[in-house]
Design an enzyme around this catalytic site. Structure first.
Site, PDB file in Angstrom:
ATOM      1  N   SER A  74       0.317 103.465  21.702  1.00  0.00           N
ATOM      2  CA  SER A  74       1.117 103.695  20.499  1.00  0.00           C
ATOM      3  C   SER A  74       1.870 105.014  20.586  1.00  0.00           C
ATOM      4  CB  SER A  74       0.214 103.694  19.254  1.00  0.00           C
ATOM      5  OG  SER A  74      -0.537 104.900  19.193  1.00  0.00           O
ATOM      6  N   SER A  76       1.695 107.509  18.292  1.00  0.00           N
ATOM      7  CA  SER A  76       1.150 108.482  17.353  1.00  0.00           C
ATOM      8  C   SER A  76       1.000 109.885  17.922  1.00  0.00           C
ATOM      9  CB  SER A  76      -0.208 108.007  16.824  1.00  0.00           C
ATOM     10  OG  SER A  76      -1.203 108.082  17.824  1.00  0.00           O
ATOM     11  N   LYS A 131      -6.240 111.731  19.197  1.00  0.00           N
ATOM     12  CA  LYS A 131      -5.541 112.631  18.276  1.00  0.00           C
ATOM     13  C   LYS A 131      -5.793 114.072  18.703  1.00  0.00           C
ATOM     14  CE  LYS A 131      -4.574 109.071  15.558  1.00  0.00           C
ATOM     15  NZ  LYS A 131      -3.222 108.481  15.493  1.00  0.00           N
ATOM     16  N   SER A 223       1.449 108.502  12.389  1.00  0.00           N
ATOM     17  CA  SER A 223       0.063 108.631  12.832  1.00  0.00           C
ATOM     18  C   SER A 223      -0.909 108.312  11.710  1.00  0.00           C
ATOM     19  CB  SER A 223      -0.193 110.060  13.348  1.00  0.00           C
ATOM     20  OG  SER A 223      -1.553 110.237  13.680  1.00  0.00           O
TER      21      SER A 223
END
Length: 264
Positions: A74, A76, A131, A223
């Site tokens: 992704s 994010s 993250k 995100s």
């Protein structure tokens, strides 16, 4: 990833058990019968177990306690990590953990502000997410007007320019590219979408409980992170991302050789 890990553990122990039982009980009997017809031949299942057990055991140990590969699916963490990046994750940076149940057995270190971490989110325990740690236990975190505040202090931002995306990340072209400074070694780049639609995206204030962390994606308006589902328990950590070893994005023409060896 969890099912692959479980399968690897089962195959490793099964092949090792077959090989061990054969050596303890059946190999001696076959040797004693040597020369009687074909009864001294090693069974096929034992042959395969003997061949594959060492390989499976090495892979299991490396993946569980040294480094594990992951693929970024992704946007994010753009611009730090692009769709199609293949990364390596340090599995001992935050302690040695058992495969499958992720239980820590040896404590080594704890995340620092700015670390890029792989974890299993509480709401999706069978998935691996990535993250950046922006809040440590005890921190007061706030996010408003596209500014991150840590313990009342606004993070420093330096505008770089308009971002130019490529491949499957091309839709982020035109977003604001900024350098965010969290203090210490926590300087990195983030993306923000300049639109009233995102002005109040993820706004709020939080206090990070002991034993938990506040994580956010570098692509702030794309995100799903602690701003929406809460803080991350330390028990859910999988490791610290440290290297991009390859990038493959068919929409961008295949392998991006410039990404190879990028450190995080």
């Amino acid at each position: 990833m969890k099912w692959f890990e479980l399968g690897l553990v089962i195959l490793t122990f099964a092949s090792g058990l077959v090989w061990l039982l054969d050596r303890l009980f059946f190999a001696k009997a076959r040797k004693a019968r040597a020369g009687l017809l074909d009864e001294d031949r090693e069974p096929v299942v034992v042959d395969y177990a003997r061949a594959f057990f060492p390989i499976l055991a090495v892979v299991l140990v490396l993946r569980s306690f040294v480094a594990e590969p992951f693929r970024i699916p992704s946007s994010s963490m753009m611009p730090t990590l692009l769709i199609g990046d293949f990364i390596l994750v340090n599995k001992f940076a935050y302690g040695l953990r058992l495969p499958v149940n992720n239980k820590k057995v040896v404590g080594i270190g704890l995340p620092e502000r700015g670390d890029v971490v792989v974890f299993r989110p509480p709401q999706y325990p069978d998935q691996d997410w990535i993250k950046r740690v922006v809040g440590l236990p005890g921190d007061r975190i706030a996010y408003r007007d596209n500014v991150l505040y840590v313990n009342g202090e606004a993070s420093a931002y330096q505008p770089i320019g308009a971002y130019v995306g490529k491949g499957r990340g091309e839709d982020m072209t035109g977003a604001s590219l900024l350098a965010e400074d969290l203090g210490g070694d926590g300087r990195h780049e983030v993306l923000e979408i300049d639109s009233p639609l995102f002005a109040q995206h993820g706004v709020g204030e939080w206090t990070v409980p002991e034993g938990e962390y506040f994580v956010m994606g570098d692509n702030r308006d794309r995100s799903d992170d602690s701003r929406f589902w809460g803080t991350l328990p330390e028990t859910q950590l999988r490791g610290k991302a440290f290297l991009v070893w390859m990038n493959f994005d068919s929409a961008a023409g295949g392998v991006d050789f410039d990404r190879i060896g990028t450190r995080l």
